[in-house]
Write an enzyme that holds these catalytic residues in place. Sequence first.
Site, PDB file in Angstrom:
ATOM      1  N   ASP A  59       0.820  -1.208   0.000  1.00 55.36           N
ATOM      2  CA  ASP A  59       0.000   0.000   0.000  1.00 55.36           C
ATOM      3  C   ASP A  59       0.858   1.263   0.000  1.00 55.36           C
ATOM      4  OD1 ASP A  59      -2.758   0.607  -0.332  1.00 55.36           O
ATOM      5  OD2 ASP A  59      -2.760   1.562   1.630  1.00 55.36           O
TER       6      ASP A  59
ATOM      7  N   GLU B  76      -0.149  10.436   5.554  1.00 58.74           N
ATOM      8  CA  GLU B  76      -0.209   8.991   5.334  1.00 58.74           C
ATOM      9  C   GLU B  76       1.174   8.430   5.005  1.00 58.74           C
ATOM     10  OE1 GLU B  76      -2.939   7.187   2.239  1.00 58.74           O
ATOM     11  OE2 GLU B  76      -4.368   8.286   3.490  1.00 58.74           O
TER      12      GLU B  76
ATOM     13  N   GLU C  62     -11.060   6.375  -2.279  1.00 58.33           N
ATOM     14  CA  GLU C  62     -10.998   6.760  -0.864  1.00 58.33           C
ATOM     15  C   GLU C  62     -12.114   6.104  -0.051  1.00 58.33           C
ATOM     16  OE1 GLU C  62      -8.234   7.811  -0.212  1.00 58.33           O
ATOM     17  OE2 GLU C  62      -8.044   9.992  -0.237  1.00 58.33           O
TER      18      GLU C  62
ATOM     19  N   GLU D  25      -9.677  -3.097  -6.041  1.00 66.52           N
ATOM     20  CA  GLU D  25      -9.608  -3.122  -4.568  1.00 66.52           C
ATOM     21  C   GLU D  25      -9.736  -4.555  -4.042  1.00 66.52           C
ATOM     22  OE1 GLU D  25      -8.819  -0.727  -2.417  1.00 66.52           O
ATOM     23  OE2 GLU D  25      -8.791   0.963  -3.792  1.00 66.52           O
TER      24      GLU D  25
HETATM   25  C1  HMH Z   1      -5.315   0.116  -2.475  1.00 63.28           C
HETATM   26  N1  HMH Z   1      -6.945   1.888  -2.099  1.00 63.28           N
HETATM   27  C2  HMH Z   1      -5.738   1.383  -1.821  1.00 63.28           C
HETATM   28  N2  HMH Z   1      -4.908   1.992  -0.980  1.00 63.28           N
HETATM   29  C3  HMH Z   1      -5.268   3.158  -0.387  1.00 63.28           C
HETATM   30  N3  HMH Z   1      -4.407   3.745   0.477  1.00 63.28           N
HETATM   31  C4  HMH Z   1      -6.540   3.712  -0.649  1.00 63.28           C
HETATM   32  C5  HMH Z   1      -7.357   3.035  -1.534  1.00 63.28           C
HETATM   33  C6  HMH Z   1      -7.055   4.977   0.001  1.00 63.28           C
HETATM   34  O1  HMH Z   1      -6.168   5.974   0.113  1.00 63.28           O
END
Ligand code: HMH
Length: 221
Positions: A47, A88, A140, A210
Amino acid sequence: IERTVMTDTWLKKHRQIYLGATRHPFILGIRDSSVDISSFKRWLGQDYIFVRAFVPFVASVLLKASKESYESADIDVLLGGLAALNDEIAWFKNEASKLGVALESVVPHPINLNYCRFLESITSPDVDYTRAITAFWAIETVYQQSFAHCLEEGSKTPDDLKQTCLRWGNDDFGQYCRALKSIADRQLAKASDDVVAKAEVNFLSILEHEVQFWNMSRGTV
Ligand code: HMH
């Protein structure tokens, strides 16, 4: 008269796939505390790579807003989004160092690369603001809805994962997602059928990406 906004129409129409993305076994595993730490670390490393690729996409949405929309409020919302991304990235680095994940040596998984390529395709100046902001809302919102689920009454999320869930599951992030949603719906309401159709296709692609991303994190692909 109440008019149903486009995103609600889609959420209803594609309910099962939406739940597939927001109630995925990886998330349910955090919620019932059965997730294993190796999966969590894999998610973290991948991520981080995704979020780095997300930055130019969000910048492109901001650029489109400044060119195509006369609403300065949109810019404020998007600028807040960029600021959140800045936090983040710092959080990922900190969390990775706590868990002993070397971010520089994480090899991007093909599923991640595939999602990053999709992001790149919607970063193009040929993609209008409506499609871009709608995609942004969807990306998001999947995280917001997924992680908020891990914090609801009755969840058994382990204490050391609660901070992660709060990043995306907190009320401010929820409020921010609702702001993105209302911008997307305002844009979709005045868009051509063709743009709306393309935005819906993107929405479905995002849900699929996702789901794949969670599958990859779980290590089942
Ligand atoms: C895969 N989808 C993914 N990572 C993230 N950090 C977000 C959405 C949302 O910021």
